[in-house]
Structure formats: C-alpha cells, structure tokens
Design a protein around this motif. Sequence first.
Motif, PDB file in Angstrom:
ATOM      1  N   ASP A 135       0.951  -1.436  -0.016  1.00 54.93           N
ATOM      2  CA  ASP A 135       0.222   0.134  -0.053  1.00 54.93           C
ATOM      3  C   ASP A 135       0.719   1.325   0.013  1.00 54.93           C
ATOM      4  N   PHE A 136       2.028   1.084  -0.092  1.00 57.09           N
ATOM      5  CA  PHE A 136       3.084   2.196  -0.211  1.00 57.09           C
ATOM      6  C   PHE A 136       3.049   3.109   1.053  1.00 57.09           C
ATOM      7  N   SER A 137       2.902   2.520   2.343  1.00 57.80           N
ATOM      8  CA  SER A 137       2.911   3.185   3.356  1.00 57.80           C
ATOM      9  C   SER A 137       4.449   2.881   4.054  1.00 57.80           C
ATOM     10  N   ASP A 138       4.835   1.702   3.662  1.00 58.61           N
ATOM     11  CA  ASP A 138       6.383   1.596   4.156  1.00 58.61           C
ATOM     12  C   ASP A 138       6.869   0.226   3.395  1.00 58.61           C
ATOM     13  N   VAL A 152      20.751  -3.297  -3.855  1.00 55.71           N
ATOM     14  CA  VAL A 152      20.078  -1.557  -3.519  1.00 55.71           C
ATOM     15  C   VAL A 152      18.794  -1.830  -2.783  1.00 55.71           C
ATOM     16  N   THR A 153      18.331  -1.192  -1.806  1.00 51.41           N
ATOM     17  CA  THR A 153      17.283  -1.055  -0.935  1.00 51.41           C
ATOM     18  C   THR A 153      16.412  -0.069  -1.738  1.00 51.41           C
ATOM     19  N   ILE A 154      15.233  -0.418  -2.232  1.00 49.46           N
ATOM     20  CA  ILE A 154      14.133   0.597  -2.727  1.00 49.46           C
ATOM     21  C   ILE A 154      13.176   0.679  -1.455  1.00 49.46           C
ATOM     22  N   ALA A 155      13.240   1.962  -0.999  1.00 49.45           N
ATOM     23  CA  ALA A 155      11.987   2.427   0.114  1.00 49.45           C
ATOM     24  C   ALA A 155      11.266   3.214  -0.651  1.00 49.45           C
ATOM     25  N   ILE A 156       9.807   2.981  -0.479  1.00 44.87           N
ATOM     26  CA  ILE A 156       8.770   3.881  -1.107  1.00 44.87           C
ATOM     27  C   ILE A 156       7.557   3.796   0.235  1.00 44.87           C
ATOM     28  N   GLY A 157       7.372   5.166   1.008  1.00 44.95           N
ATOM     29  CA  GLY A 157       6.282   5.036   1.878  1.00 44.95           C
ATOM     30  C   GLY A 157       6.558   6.467   2.761  1.00 44.95           C
ATOM     31  N   ASP A 158       5.695   6.289   3.816  1.00 40.72           N
ATOM     32  CA  ASP A 158       5.607   7.414   4.694  1.00 40.72           C
ATOM     33  C   ASP A 158       6.939   7.937   5.285  1.00 40.72           C
ATOM     34  N   TYR A 159       8.024   7.060   5.266  1.00 42.80           N
ATOM     35  CA  TYR A 159       9.398   7.497   5.826  1.00 42.80           C
ATOM     36  C   TYR A 159      10.353   7.929   4.636  1.00 42.80           C
ATOM     37  N   GLY A 160       9.760   8.093   3.630  1.00 37.72           N
ATOM     38  CA  GLY A 160      10.698   8.615   2.538  1.00 37.72           C
ATOM     39  C   GLY A 160      10.762   7.747   1.365  1.00 37.72           C
ATOM     40  N   SER A 161      11.233   8.044   0.115  1.00 39.61           N
ATOM     41  CA  SER A 161      11.167   7.477  -1.027  1.00 39.61           C
ATOM     42  C   SER A 161      12.703   7.474  -1.402  1.00 39.61           C
ATOM     43  N   TYR A 162      13.381   6.533  -1.241  1.00 38.72           N
ATOM     44  CA  TYR A 162      14.819   6.546  -1.780  1.00 38.72           C
ATOM     45  C   TYR A 162      15.531   5.128  -1.950  1.00 38.72           C
ATOM     46  N   SER A 163      16.698   5.238  -2.412  1.00 40.18           N
ATOM     47  CA  SER A 163      17.475   4.237  -2.557  1.00 40.18           C
ATOM     48  C   SER A 163      18.402   4.183  -1.524  1.00 40.18           C
ATOM     49  N   ALA A 164      18.968   3.051  -1.244  1.00 36.63           N
ATOM     50  CA  ALA A 164      19.942   3.135   0.040  1.00 36.63           C
ATOM     51  C   ALA A 164      20.822   1.706  -0.100  1.00 36.63           C
ATOM     52  N   ILE A 165      21.868   1.740   0.562  1.00 40.35           N
ATOM     53  CA  ILE A 165      22.358   0.098   1.154  1.00 40.35           C
ATOM     54  C   ILE A 165      22.172   0.074   2.288  1.00 40.35           C
ATOM     55  N   ARG A 166      21.466  -1.149   2.421  1.00 35.15           N
ATOM     56  CA  ARG A 166      21.136  -1.568   3.816  1.00 35.15           C
ATOM     57  C   ARG A 166      22.175  -2.315   4.703  1.00 35.15           C
ATOM     58  N   ASP A 167      22.447  -1.467   5.831  1.00 35.81           N
ATOM     59  CA  ASP A 167      23.377  -2.095   6.931  1.00 35.81           C
ATOM     60  C   ASP A 167      22.450  -2.542   8.040  1.00 35.81           C
ATOM     61  N   TRP A 168      22.653  -3.794   8.406  1.00 37.61           N
ATOM     62  CA  TRP A 168      21.851  -4.455   9.314  1.00 37.61           C
ATOM     63  C   TRP A 168      22.177  -3.718  10.972  1.00 37.61           C
ATOM     64  N   ASN A 169      23.074  -3.229  10.880  1.00 38.75           N
ATOM     65  CA  ASN A 169      23.514  -2.383  12.056  1.00 38.75           C
ATOM     66  C   ASN A 169      22.989  -1.293  12.312  1.00 38.75           C
ATOM     67  N   LEU A 170      23.348  -0.362  11.019  1.00 36.22           N
ATOM     68  CA  LEU A 170      23.030   0.950  10.901  1.00 36.22           C
ATOM     69  C   LEU A 170      21.876   1.514  10.363  1.00 36.22           C
ATOM     70  N   GLY A 171      20.979   0.477   9.669  1.00 37.41           N
ATOM     71  CA  GLY A 171      19.899   0.629   8.891  1.00 37.41           C
ATOM     72  C   GLY A 171      20.240   0.969   7.198  1.00 37.41           C
ATOM     73  N   ASP A 172      19.291   1.828   6.874  1.00 42.00           N
ATOM     74  CA  ASP A 172      19.659   2.214   5.471  1.00 42.00           C
ATOM     75  C   ASP A 172      20.528   3.435   5.385  1.00 42.00           C
ATOM     76  N   VAL A 173      21.752   3.388   4.819  1.00 42.21           N
ATOM     77  CA  VAL A 173      22.746   4.230   4.842  1.00 42.21           C
ATOM     78  C   VAL A 173      22.963   4.784   3.082  1.00 42.21           C
ATOM     79  N   ASP A 174      23.436   6.102   3.080  1.00 42.38           N
ATOM     80  CA  ASP A 174      23.823   6.594   1.783  1.00 42.38           C
ATOM     81  C   ASP A 174      22.567   6.679   1.030  1.00 42.38           C
ATOM     82  N   ARG A 175      21.385   7.319   1.476  1.00 34.78           N
ATOM     83  CA  ARG A 175      20.038   7.334   0.741  1.00 34.78           C
ATOM     84  C   ARG A 175      20.230   8.514  -0.351  1.00 34.78           C
ATOM     85  N   ARG A 176      19.608   7.882  -1.287  1.00 39.65           N
ATOM     86  CA  ARG A 176      19.413   8.922  -2.419  1.00 39.65           C
ATOM     87  C   ARG A 176      18.042   9.093  -2.787  1.00 39.65           C
TER      88      ARG A 176
END
Length: 239
Positions: A135-138, A152-176
Amino acid sequence: MNWAQMYDCYGDIDRVPELLARVEREDDAEAWDELGYRLILECDLVFPASFAALPRLVRLGSRSAPARELAGAIVRCAAGGHGCDDLLAGCVEAIAEFRELLDRRLRSRPDDYLATFRDLIAVEGHYHWSAVLGDFSDDFYQVACPHCAEEVTIAIGDYGSYSAIRDWNLGDVDRRDLRPASPEELSGPGRWMHETAVRDGEVVLADGITHLFGQAECPRCASVFNIADEYASSNRPLM
C-alpha cells in the motif's frame, strides 16, 4: 468437466465437487475453509482440481467474498510449476469473466481495494507485481544495480522514497531520493496500474506506482537505473 482426473492436494477426486455444491447452495464457512486447503497448499501449490473449480468460483464471485478470494489465490498461483497448463488454458473464459468482475469491484472502491487490485494484476499476467505490491505506507524492494551488481534497497512510503545500502546495524545508509516517473512517461503495466489507481481515487497507490516505475540512483556507483525493469527482470516467474 471430468472430475475423475481432477485430484486435489490430498489426491482425492470427489471431495472438491461435493464442497463446491455445498457453497453453491449456501454460504458454508466450514466448506469454504476446506476448499481453501484442498485447492492451495501453504507453499502456493495448485492442483488440477484448483483449475477445474475456477469457473464455478468465478460464477459465485459476484455474491461471495470467499469465492473471489479463492479464485484470486488460484490465479496468483498460476505462474508456478503446477503442470496444469492445459487446464489453465481451458480457463480463459472464466479468467476473462473474473477480470470484469474485479474491475467492476475496484470501481466501487471496496474496503479490500488493494487485495482486489493485486488479484487483477495477476489476472493480467503480472504475477511478480501481484505478489509484492503493497500500500506504499512502508514498502521495500531489493534490486541489484545493473552496473555494479550492488544490492540496493528501494524504499517507498511514509518514511521516505529513496534508494540506499542496507546495513543491518546502521539501517539504510547513503540514501538517494528516487526519481518518480511522470504519468506521461509510464508505459506497459506501470501505465495501466497507475491509470486504474487514478480512476478509482487511490492517490497514495497511484503516487507509489510512479516511484516504483521511476528511477533510482545506486549509492555505490552513482549510476541511474529503472527500478521496475531491474526488479521485474530478477523476479518475473518462468512460465
């Protein structure tokens, strides 16, 4: 229909027609439950009886939610290695009828809009999108950069729409930030999906589709690629 050849997940040939007759007479919750686990295993396997039952389920679908749900589940499993291609080909008219039923229901803007939309996507043959569209909420999609092969992780939702590298300790880093497609740029399934969502007033869904069928920048090599093309090429089922 020669039910003598239409076995279900237990190898039975007589139980499914009995259950279909019961639900055609009355909305029997117990019978619907049994039909569900006889026609589709938890690992999304379907059987000859599944496709044999599909036309009757579609006919019931205009007045029965369980019939629509079970018919949709069977269609979504049609991409799998079920060995029933001849039976699936024999369901062309039923699937066309199901397409019209689902489209009419979407126009009424039902509470289960997304589930109905995903069933219609499967009916149109886009099984990979039917399986993952949210539903593109998260929502998150994993794609490999076509230039450097970085995941590459593609996120589309309420917390932003971005590409990133997923780091399991730091989360989504280097977002574009993603670069959504304009409606005029969309084609193929993306255009059809977007036009349907817009027609039915599903603003969030329509906006999410423009992002999903837009472009992303790889955080590792800075190349730009089409998200939907890369996701589909990796996840489209082999028919």
